[in-house]
Design a protein around this motif. Structure first.
Motif, mmCIF file in Angstrom:
data_model
loop_
_atom_site.group_PDB
_atom_site.id
_atom_site.type_symbol
_atom_site.label_atom_id
_atom_site.label_comp_id
_atom_site.label_asym_id
_atom_site.label_seq_id
_atom_site.Cartn_x
_atom_site.Cartn_y
_atom_site.Cartn_z
ATOM 1 N N GLY A 191 -3.180 2.350 -2.396
ATOM 2 C CA GLY A 191 -2.666 3.099 -1.794
ATOM 3 C C GLY A 191 -2.245 4.607 -2.328
ATOM 4 O O GLY A 191 -2.475 5.232 -1.503
ATOM 5 N N LEU B 138 -2.472 -3.493 -4.672
ATOM 6 C CA LEU B 138 -2.366 -2.802 -3.561
ATOM 7 C C LEU B 138 -1.648 -1.452 -3.667
ATOM 8 O O LEU B 138 -2.101 -0.399 -3.101
ATOM 9 N N ASN B 139 -0.673 -1.321 -4.695
ATOM 10 C CA ASN B 139 -0.270 0.026 -5.120
ATOM 11 C C ASN B 139 -1.339 1.133 -5.542
ATOM 12 O O ASN B 139 -1.268 2.147 -4.974
ATOM 13 N N LEU C 160 0.772 -1.108 -0.246
ATOM 14 C CA LEU C 160 0.035 0.137 -0.076
ATOM 15 C C LEU C 160 1.040 1.173 -0.037
ATOM 16 O O LEU C 160 0.444 2.086 -0.662
ATOM 17 N N ALA D 131 1.877 5.154 -2.645
ATOM 18 C CA ALA D 131 0.847 6.120 -2.136
ATOM 19 C C ALA D 131 1.328 7.479 -2.123
ATOM 20 O O ALA D 131 0.439 8.253 -2.266
#
Length: 188
Positions: A135, A131-132, A73, A77
Motif C-alpha cells: 500500500g 499488504l501495508n 493496503l 498507504a
C-alpha cells in the motif's frame, strides 16, 4: 536586496511542516487503530505464513476479500505520500525515494506487528506487513513523482520570474529610468 531563494525556502518549510503535522496525525490514528486492546471472546493464532490469511480472505468471497485486503493496503498507504512530503526534497532520484519510503513503511509495519504481540485481542499477521508495504509503495508511485514534477516546474517558473525581476532592476539602476516626455497640448 532580495535573499537568494527566499521564495523557495519558505515554500519548502511550509511543505515540511505540513507533511510533518499530517504524518504525526496519521501515525497517531494508526496507533489507535492497531494497538488498542480489543475485548473479544477468542483470539486466533498468529499467522506467520505469507499469503495464508489472504487466501483465507479470498475463500470468503470477493466482497469480504476486497474489504480485508483493501483495509490492509490502505492502513499505511498515506505514508507513501507523507514521508516524502515531510522530507521536502524535490530533486531526488525517483527510485531512491521509492526505496527509502517503502523501507520506512515496511519497518513501521513490522514495528506495529511486533507491538501487537503484547496487546490483548490483537493478532500478529505477516500478511498485514506485506499488504501495508504494498500500500505504501502504490501510494508513492501513484502520487509522488507527478507531484514532484509539478512542484519542480512551479519552482523553475518562480526562479525565472525572480531572475527577470533582478535583471530589470539592474538595468534600471545602471541606465537610469527612461525619460518621459510630457504631452504638450495644442495651443488655441
Amino acid at each position: 536586496m532580495q535573499r537568494q531563494g527566499s521564495d523557495g525556502s519558505s515554500a519548502v518549510i511550509r511543505f515540511r511542516a505540513t507533511g510533518s503535522v499530517l504524518l504525526v496525525a496519521h501515525l497517531a490514528l494508526v496507533a489507535w487503530c492497531t494497538l488498542r486492546p480489543l475485548d473479544v471472546p477468542w483470539v486466533s493464532a498468529a499467522n506467520l505464513r505469507p499469503f495464508a490469511s489472504i487466501r483465507a480472505d479470498l475463500a470468503l468471497g470477493p466482497e469480504a476479500a476486497a474489504r480485508a485486503i483493501g483495509k490492509g493496503l490502505l492502513l499505511l498507504a498515506p505514508l507513501g505520500v507523507l514521508l516524502p512530503l515531510a522530507g521536502g526534497r524535490l530533486a531526488v532520484s525517483p527510485l531512491l525515494s521509492l526505496l527509502r519510503t517503502v523501507a520506512a513503511g515496511a519497518l513501521l509495519s513490522l514495528g506495529i506487528e511486533l507491538l501487537q504481540t503484547g496487546v490483548p485481542g490483537q493478532v500478529v499477521d505477516v500478511d498485514s506487513l506485506l499488504l501495508n508495504t504494498v500500500g505504501v509503495a502504490l501510494a508513492h508511485v501513484a502520487v509522488v513523482p507527478a507531484a514532484r514534477a509539478v512542484l519542480r516546474h512551479r519552482a523553475e517558473m518562480l526562479r525565472r520570474a525572480a531572475a527577470l525581476r533582478r535583471k530589470e532592476a539592474s538595468e534600471e539602476t545602471t541606465q537610469g529610468r527612461t525619460p518621459t516626455i510630457p504631452r504638450v497640448g495644442i495651443a488655441p
